[in-house]
Design an enzyme around this catalytic site. Structure first.
Site, PDB file in Angstrom:
ATOM      1  N   LYS A   1       0.848  -1.207   0.000  1.00 51.79           N
ATOM      2  CA  LYS A   1       0.000   0.000   0.000  1.00 51.79           C
ATOM      3  C   LYS A   1       0.875   1.245   0.000  1.00 51.79           C
ATOM      4  O   LYS A   1       0.655   2.187  -0.762  1.00 51.79           O
ATOM      5  CB  LYS A   1      -0.920   0.015   1.227  1.00 51.79           C
ATOM      6  CG  LYS A   1      -2.117  -0.911   1.108  1.00 51.79           C
ATOM      7  CD  LYS A   1      -2.836  -1.075   2.436  1.00 51.79           C
ATOM      8  CE  LYS A   1      -3.929  -2.127   2.340  1.00 51.79           C
ATOM      9  NZ  LYS A   1      -4.498  -2.488   3.638  1.00 51.79           N
TER      10      LYS A   1
ATOM     11  N   GLN B   1      -4.707  -0.813   9.837  1.00 51.68           N
ATOM     12  CA  GLN B   1      -4.615  -2.167   9.272  1.00 51.68           C
ATOM     13  C   GLN B   1      -5.230  -3.189  10.232  1.00 51.68           C
ATOM     14  O   GLN B   1      -4.857  -3.246  11.401  1.00 51.68           O
ATOM     15  CB  GLN B   1      -3.142  -2.507   8.981  1.00 51.68           C
ATOM     16  CG  GLN B   1      -2.940  -3.845   8.328  1.00 51.68           C
ATOM     17  CD  GLN B   1      -3.557  -3.955   6.931  1.00 51.68           C
ATOM     18  OE1 GLN B   1      -3.404  -3.069   6.098  1.00 51.68           O
ATOM     19  NE2 GLN B   1      -4.272  -5.042   6.682  1.00 51.68           N
TER      20      GLN B   1
ATOM     21  N   ASP C   1     -10.941   3.207   4.257  1.00 50.32           N
ATOM     22  CA  ASP C   1     -11.306   1.786   4.193  1.00 50.32           C
ATOM     23  C   ASP C   1     -12.828   1.619   4.107  1.00 50.32           C
ATOM     24  O   ASP C   1     -13.313   0.533   3.803  1.00 50.32           O
ATOM     25  CB  ASP C   1     -10.820   1.068   5.466  1.00 50.32           C
ATOM     26  CG  ASP C   1      -9.643   0.148   5.183  1.00 50.32           C
ATOM     27  OD1 ASP C   1      -9.411  -0.173   4.000  1.00 50.32           O
ATOM     28  OD2 ASP C   1      -8.969  -0.256   6.151  1.00 50.32           O
TER      29      ASP C   1
END
Ligand code: NAD
Length: 260
Positions: free
Chosen positions: A17, A61, A84
């Site tokens: 990422k 994460q 997200d």
């Protein structure tokens, strides 16, 4: 990007990422915290990032270590920076067909299907998996009243009876179950379009690392009878990261518009 602990799969995701974010010219800042980090410390960092005008997107994460409450942590992120799309406000907006940050993996699946078909209107789509990060948001995206969506969606899960009867009716089949090669050719309709979300490690002693990655679909056999299928690796994975960049750009634009 906030990474708590040293989960090996998370390390890989965070690294790629960060790499792709920089490649497209975005600033990427990684906060790596020890797995002993307390909830209060993590929430304090999120608060700082929420209030930092130079940061437009925040990604924590997952999974987090067991002592941290994921729901609480995600709900602390400013929904406008929630790249997200996991914040309950964004989940609610998507569920009611309103504009929102959309989770990256389902968004990547939709983009590919939209590119392929133009519109999914009236098609029979079957999603296998009902997780909050893939199955449920994808079902919403596919069925929402949008020119490119409007599919008839069936969601299957571990308690579904006659799975293969349902999957073999699907014009669009999305496998997000986490079962290596769980979808075999006899379960798929001739000419269907198949999206394989699964990423599973299977033992492979011929490989240096001792394993290889496979999807949820028996690619070789299924690809013989379908119109299109995504590979693993190389299909939904890279699209997921691409959609993260799209979400970061959207978040930055929204902030700038609000500042004008
Ligand atoms: P999860 O474990 O949270 O959910 C799996 C779902 O599949 C559950 O709802 C379960 O009911 C269903 N399921 C499992 N076995 C089944 C079976 N035999 N028949 C019918 N339904 C079954 O997983 P998740 O987080 O949604 O991820 C699913 C898969 O996608 C995993 O392999 C994961 O690694 C992968 N994934 C890939 C990406 C990507 O970027 N490509 C992103 C997220 C997840």
């Amino acid at each position: 990007v906030v990474l708590v602990g040293a989960d090996p799969a998370s390390e890989v995701y965070v690294k790629s990422k960060g790499k792709m974010t920089k490649e497209v010219g975005m600033k990427s800042v990684e906060h790596r915290l020890a797995d002993t980090t307390s909830e209060a410390e993590l929430l304090a960092l999120i608060d700082t990032l929420n209030n930092d005008n130079s940061i437009h997107g925040i990604l924590v994460q997952l999974p987090l270590p067991d002592h941290l409450n994921e729901d609480l942590v995600i709900s602390a992120i400013d929904p406008a920076k929630d790249v997200d799309g996991f914040h309950i406000s964004n989940v609610g907006l998507l569920g009611t067909g309103q504009k929102s940050m959309v989770p990256c993996t389902p968004l990547g699946c939709l983009m590919m299907l939209r590119d392929h078909h133009g519109t999914l209107s009236g098609m029979d789509a079957v999603v296998i998996g009902r997780s909050n990060i893939v199955g449920k948001p994808l079902a919403n995206l596919l069925m929402n009243r949008r020119p490119w969506s409007n599919a008839t969606v069936t969601v299957c899960h571990t308690r579904t009876k006659n799975l293969s009867e349902i999957t073999s009716q699907a014009d669009i089949l999305v496998a997000a179950m986490g079962q290596p090669l769980g979808i075999t050719a006899d379960m798929v309709k001739e000419g269907a379009v198949v999206v394989d979300v699964g990423i599973n490690r299977v033992v492979d002693t011929d490989r240096k690392q001792g394993y290889r990655l496979v999807g949820d679909v028996d690619f070789e056999a299924v690809s013989e009878k379908v119109e299109a299928i995504t590979p693993v690796p190389g299909g939904v994975g890279p699209m997921t990261i691409a959609m993260l960049l799209v979400n970061a750009l959207t978040a930055a634009r929204l902030t700038m518009e609000n500042e004008e």
